[in-house]
Design a protein around this motif. Structure first.
Motif, PDB file in Angstrom:
ATOM      1  N   TYR A  27       0.848  -1.186   0.000  1.00  0.00           N
ATOM      2  CA  TYR A  27       0.000   0.000   0.000  1.00  0.00           C
ATOM      3  C   TYR A  27       0.886   1.239   0.000  1.00  0.00           C
ATOM      4  O   TYR A  27       1.947   1.257   0.633  1.00  0.00           O
ATOM      5  CB  TYR A  27      -0.917   0.006   1.229  1.00  0.00           C
ATOM      6  CG  TYR A  27      -1.957  -1.087   1.215  1.00  0.00           C
ATOM      7  CD1 TYR A  27      -2.820  -1.225   0.130  1.00  0.00           C
ATOM      8  CD2 TYR A  27      -2.083  -1.975   2.278  1.00  0.00           C
ATOM      9  CE1 TYR A  27      -3.777  -2.221   0.106  1.00  0.00           C
ATOM     10  CE2 TYR A  27      -3.045  -2.981   2.271  1.00  0.00           C
ATOM     11  CZ  TYR A  27      -3.884  -3.101   1.175  1.00  0.00           C
ATOM     12  OH  TYR A  27      -4.828  -4.093   1.157  1.00  0.00           O
ATOM     13  N   GLY A  30       1.590   8.418   1.764  1.00  0.00           N
ATOM     14  CA  GLY A  30       2.265   9.581   1.180  1.00  0.00           C
ATOM     15  C   GLY A  30       3.525   9.197   0.423  1.00  0.00           C
ATOM     16  O   GLY A  30       4.055   9.979  -0.369  1.00  0.00           O
ATOM     17  N   GLY A  31       4.045   7.997   0.668  1.00  0.00           N
ATOM     18  CA  GLY A  31       5.238   7.513  -0.039  1.00  0.00           C
ATOM     19  C   GLY A  31       6.548   8.051   0.506  1.00  0.00           C
ATOM     20  O   GLY A  31       7.620   7.719  -0.006  1.00  0.00           O
ATOM     21  N   THR A  32       6.512   8.847   1.564  1.00  0.00           N
ATOM     22  CA  THR A  32       7.759   9.485   2.018  1.00  0.00           C
ATOM     23  C   THR A  32       8.729   8.501   2.668  1.00  0.00           C
ATOM     24  O   THR A  32       9.911   8.780   2.774  1.00  0.00           O
ATOM     25  CB  THR A  32       7.477  10.626   3.026  1.00  0.00           C
ATOM     26  OG1 THR A  32       6.790  10.087   4.158  1.00  0.00           O
ATOM     27  CG2 THR A  32       6.648  11.725   2.413  1.00  0.00           C
ATOM     28  N   LEU A  34       8.178   4.730   2.058  1.00  0.00           N
ATOM     29  CA  LEU A  34       8.214   3.577   1.146  1.00  0.00           C
ATOM     30  C   LEU A  34       9.036   3.874  -0.113  1.00  0.00           C
ATOM     31  O   LEU A  34       9.887   3.068  -0.516  1.00  0.00           O
ATOM     32  CB  LEU A  34       6.775   3.189   0.772  1.00  0.00           C
ATOM     33  CG  LEU A  34       6.620   2.011  -0.174  1.00  0.00           C
ATOM     34  CD1 LEU A  34       7.287   0.764   0.377  1.00  0.00           C
ATOM     35  CD2 LEU A  34       5.142   1.734  -0.461  1.00  0.00           C
ATOM     36  N   THR A 108       1.119  10.592   5.846  1.00  0.00           N
ATOM     37  CA  THR A 108      -0.226  10.293   6.351  1.00  0.00           C
ATOM     38  C   THR A 108      -0.157   9.677   7.760  1.00  0.00           C
ATOM     39  O   THR A 108       0.886   9.168   8.184  1.00  0.00           O
ATOM     40  CB  THR A 108      -0.918   9.279   5.419  1.00  0.00           C
ATOM     41  OG1 THR A 108      -0.151   8.063   5.414  1.00  0.00           O
ATOM     42  CG2 THR A 108      -1.035   9.817   3.993  1.00  0.00           C
ATOM     43  N   ASP A 164       7.038   9.509  16.177  1.00  0.00           N
ATOM     44  CA  ASP A 164       6.707  10.310  17.365  1.00  0.00           C
ATOM     45  C   ASP A 164       5.227  10.181  17.696  1.00  0.00           C
ATOM     46  O   ASP A 164       4.847  10.113  18.869  1.00  0.00           O
ATOM     47  CB  ASP A 164       7.051  11.786  17.114  1.00  0.00           C
ATOM     48  CG  ASP A 164       8.544  12.027  17.070  1.00  0.00           C
ATOM     49  OD1 ASP A 164       9.200  11.850  18.105  1.00  0.00           O
ATOM     50  OD2 ASP A 164       9.066  12.381  15.998  1.00  0.00           O
TER      51      ASP A 164
HETATM   52  C1  LIG Z   1      14.291  13.061   6.646  1.00  0.00           C
HETATM   53  C2  LIG Z   1      13.125  12.508   7.383  1.00  0.00           C
HETATM   54  C3  LIG Z   1      12.964  12.816   8.733  1.00  0.00           C
HETATM   55  C4  LIG Z   1      11.876  12.293   9.432  1.00  0.00           C
HETATM   56  N1  LIG Z   1      11.730  12.561  10.768  1.00  0.00           N
HETATM   57  C5  LIG Z   1      10.701  11.993  11.467  1.00  0.00           C
HETATM   58  C6  LIG Z   1      10.550  12.168  12.863  1.00  0.00           C
HETATM   59  O1  LIG Z   1      11.367  12.836  13.500  1.00  0.00           O
HETATM   60  N2  LIG Z   1       9.500  11.600  13.481  1.00  0.00           N
HETATM   61  C7  LIG Z   1       8.575  10.846  12.815  1.00  0.00           C
HETATM   62  O2  LIG Z   1       7.618  10.358  13.429  1.00  0.00           O
HETATM   63  N3  LIG Z   1       8.694  10.637  11.499  1.00  0.00           N
HETATM   64  C8  LIG Z   1       9.723  11.192  10.811  1.00  0.00           C
HETATM   65  N4  LIG Z   1       9.859  10.976   9.477  1.00  0.00           N
HETATM   66  C9  LIG Z   1       9.034   9.943   8.880  1.00  0.00           C
HETATM   67  C10 LIG Z   1       7.852  10.467   8.186  1.00  0.00           C
HETATM   68  O3  LIG Z   1       6.972  10.968   9.160  1.00  0.00           O
HETATM   69  C11 LIG Z   1       7.311   9.218   7.487  1.00  0.00           C
HETATM   70  O4  LIG Z   1       8.071   9.068   6.319  1.00  0.00           O
HETATM   71  C12 LIG Z   1       5.893   9.347   7.159  1.00  0.00           C
HETATM   72  O5  LIG Z   1       5.099   9.559   8.316  1.00  0.00           O
HETATM   73  C13 LIG Z   1       5.394   8.099   6.450  1.00  0.00           C
HETATM   74  O6  LIG Z   1       4.107   8.393   6.013  1.00  0.00           O
HETATM   75  P1  LIG Z   1       3.678   8.108   4.489  1.00  0.00           P
HETATM   76  O7  LIG Z   1       2.212   8.346   4.422  1.00  0.00           O
HETATM   77  O8  LIG Z   1       4.531   8.880   3.547  1.00  0.00           O
HETATM   78  O9  LIG Z   1       3.991   6.553   4.423  1.00  0.00           O
HETATM   79  P2  LIG Z   1       4.394   5.656   3.187  1.00  0.00           P
HETATM   80  O10 LIG Z   1       5.822   5.890   2.845  1.00  0.00           O
HETATM   81  O11 LIG Z   1       3.399   5.787   2.098  1.00  0.00           O
HETATM   82  O12 LIG Z   1       4.198   4.217   3.841  1.00  0.00           O
HETATM   83  C14 LIG Z   1       4.987   3.742   4.902  1.00  0.00           C
HETATM   84  C15 LIG Z   1       4.611   2.265   5.113  1.00  0.00           C
HETATM   85  O13 LIG Z   1       3.267   2.144   5.554  1.00  0.00           O
HETATM   86  C16 LIG Z   1       2.479   1.369   4.670  1.00  0.00           C
HETATM   87  N5  LIG Z   1       1.173   2.039   4.680  1.00  0.00           N
HETATM   88  C17 LIG Z   1       0.969   3.378   4.513  1.00  0.00           C
HETATM   89  N6  LIG Z   1      -0.310   3.677   4.791  1.00  0.00           N
HETATM   90  C18 LIG Z   1      -0.921   2.504   5.122  1.00  0.00           C
HETATM   91  C19 LIG Z   1      -2.245   2.177   5.552  1.00  0.00           C
HETATM   92  N7  LIG Z   1      -3.193   3.112   5.715  1.00  0.00           N
HETATM   93  N8  LIG Z   1      -2.538   0.879   5.802  1.00  0.00           N
HETATM   94  C20 LIG Z   1      -1.588  -0.086   5.658  1.00  0.00           C
HETATM   95  N9  LIG Z   1      -0.317   0.178   5.277  1.00  0.00           N
HETATM   96  C21 LIG Z   1       0.016   1.465   5.023  1.00  0.00           C
HETATM   97  C22 LIG Z   1       3.219   1.376   3.364  1.00  0.00           C
HETATM   98  O14 LIG Z   1       2.971   0.199   2.614  1.00  0.00           O
HETATM   99  C23 LIG Z   1       4.662   1.432   3.840  1.00  0.00           C
HETATM  100  O15 LIG Z   1       5.099   0.145   4.200  1.00  0.00           O
HETATM  101  C24 LIG Z   1      10.926  11.477   8.754  1.00  0.00           C
HETATM  102  C25 LIG Z   1      11.090  11.193   7.401  1.00  0.00           C
HETATM  103  C26 LIG Z   1      12.176  11.685   6.711  1.00  0.00           C
HETATM  104  C27 LIG Z   1      12.310  11.337   5.261  1.00  0.00           C
END
Ligand SMILES: Cc1cc2nc3c(=O)[nH]c(=O)nc-3n(C[C@H](O)[C@H](O)[C@H](O)COP(=O)(O)OP(=O)(O)OC[C@H]3O[C@@H](n4cnc5c(N)ncnc54)[C@H](O)[C@@H]3O)c2cc1C
Ligand code: SF4
Length: 349
Positions: A27, A30-32, A34, A108, A164
């Protein structure tokens, strides 16, 4: 990056159907996290199932005074939401303590809780890592592990969980709602099976044990649909504090989420919740300290003894004993600050 397929899901049922129909799917929120891992070759899915546009982005009132945070709600939107800021300031603070403004605008709720560890050996495919490839070993144990776990780690993995938000949710006794992994009715009126189940936030992430490759209790194909926040404890004050190498854009070396309610007549602790981040494979709910504090008057000696009772269980490694000191100081300071806040709010007209 390897070529991969892409499916945009229009409904939960479509998403779980696509998951079942495609080989090696993931899934996409936001992809940040994955997509970063795909660029590094750590994740090599054959198909991405984009769930970011499912109508799961609302922050809604629940009956009884709680809130429902939809899984696709963006971290920035949740942190800025007036109901989150007023009723659960520690959730807003935890989200704002993570990543950067740009990342929070796309990341997300679901993805934040399901992001993978930031262990550098996990992210380097040339290194041994039981989490990435079970049975290959753990390069961090004899490597650089200044940022790794001091509590709950195993011989197989010493990584910490990076979210966090997850720490704040553990202190609030929140629940995680999941769709698609059960055997019952999917609840979408279509007669499809799939089921919705809820798991307590503090049991959602796993300790590594013999299977560090399993970060959480989520089942294959399940979608995290929402975070369910219970009504705030009346009169309680709360905070989130994080210690890190830089003032922003850095993961926690140690963090603490704390909730405190004092009896206005006696000044004794009626409710206390304490959770640590950055110390273990999952948010670490400090139940030993909570037991010591409940019913007590919060003087310096009581706080010190309670926090020590919790953190004396830590097993620091060669390079990370500083984390125990950080966590002790964060927790003592958080409780002292909250005790003062609680006393001030009692005196307020
Ligand atoms: C430089 C940097 C610094 C950061 N610092 C912090 C920090 O200090 N504290 C912190 O908490 N975070 C931090 N982050 C992390 C950032 O918050 C996460 O990358 C972000 O929250 C992931 O969310 P996303 O929606 O982009 O997830 P995605 O990258 O889309 O997904 C992450 C994982 O979750 C799965 N997934 C996503 N949504 C669902 C769903 N609804 N159901 C089932 N599976 C799902 C995906 O398959 C994947 O395995 C940092 C990231 C970076 C790049
Ligand atoms: S600490 Fe865990 S994630 Fe890091 S290398 Fe060891 S097994 Fe892999």
């Amino acid at each position: 990056m390897k070529p991969f397929g892409y499916v945009r899901a229009g409904s939960l049922r479509e998403a779980t159907g696509a998951y079942a129909a495609h080989p090696d799917p993931r899934y996409l929120g936001g992809g940040t996290n994955l997509v970063d891992l795909m660029k590094l070759g750590v994740e090599t899915p054959a198909t991405l199932i984009d769930i970011s546009r499912l109508p799961l982005d609302a922050v809604e009132e629940r009956s009884g005074g709680g809130l429902r945070l939809g899984a696709t709600a963006r971290n920035s939107d949740v942190a800025a939401h007036p109901l989150v800021r007023t009723r659960y300031p520690l959730v807003a603070r935890a989200l704002l303590a993570g990543a950067s403004g740009q990342l929070r605008n796309i990341a997300t709720t679901g993805g934040n809780l399901l992001q993978r560890t930031r262990c550098p050996y996990f992210q380097d495919v040339s290194k041994a890592c039981n989490k990435r490839r079970p049975g290959t070993g753990c390069a961090a144990r004899d490597g650089v592990h200044r940022e790794h776990a001091v509590l709950g780690h195993s011989a197989h993995c010493i990584a910490t969980h990076p979210s966090d938000l997850a720490v704040a949710l553990a202190a609030l006794d929140a629940d995680i709602e999941l769709y698609g992994g059960g055997d019952g009715d999917a609840g979408d009126g279509t007669g499809a099976t799939g089921g919705i189940r809820t798991v307590a936030a503090q049991s959602f992430h796993r300790l590594p044990g013999d299977h560090p490759e399993q970060d959480t209790v989520i089942r294959p194909g399940e979608i995290l649909t929402a975070v369910l926040l219970p009504a705030p404890v009346p009169g309680a004050v709360s905070l989130y504090r994080k210690a890190r190498d830089r003032a922003s854009y850095a993961f926690a070396l140690a963090s603490v989420a704390a909730v405190l309610d004092l009896d206005p007549a006696t000044g004794r602790v009626r409710h206390v919740a304490l959770a640590f981040g950055g110390l273990a494979h999952r948010p670490w709910r400090a139940t030993t300290a909570e037991q010591e504090l409940t019913g007590a008057v919060l003087d310096t000696g009581t706080v010190r003894r309670a926090v020590d009772a919790e953190l004396d269980r830590a097993r620091p490694l060669r390079d990370n004993a500083h984390k125990v000191v950080l966590a002790r100081n964060l927790a003592r300071d958080a409780l002292a600050t909250l005790a003062e806040l609680a006393a001030t709010s009692r005196r307020a007209p």
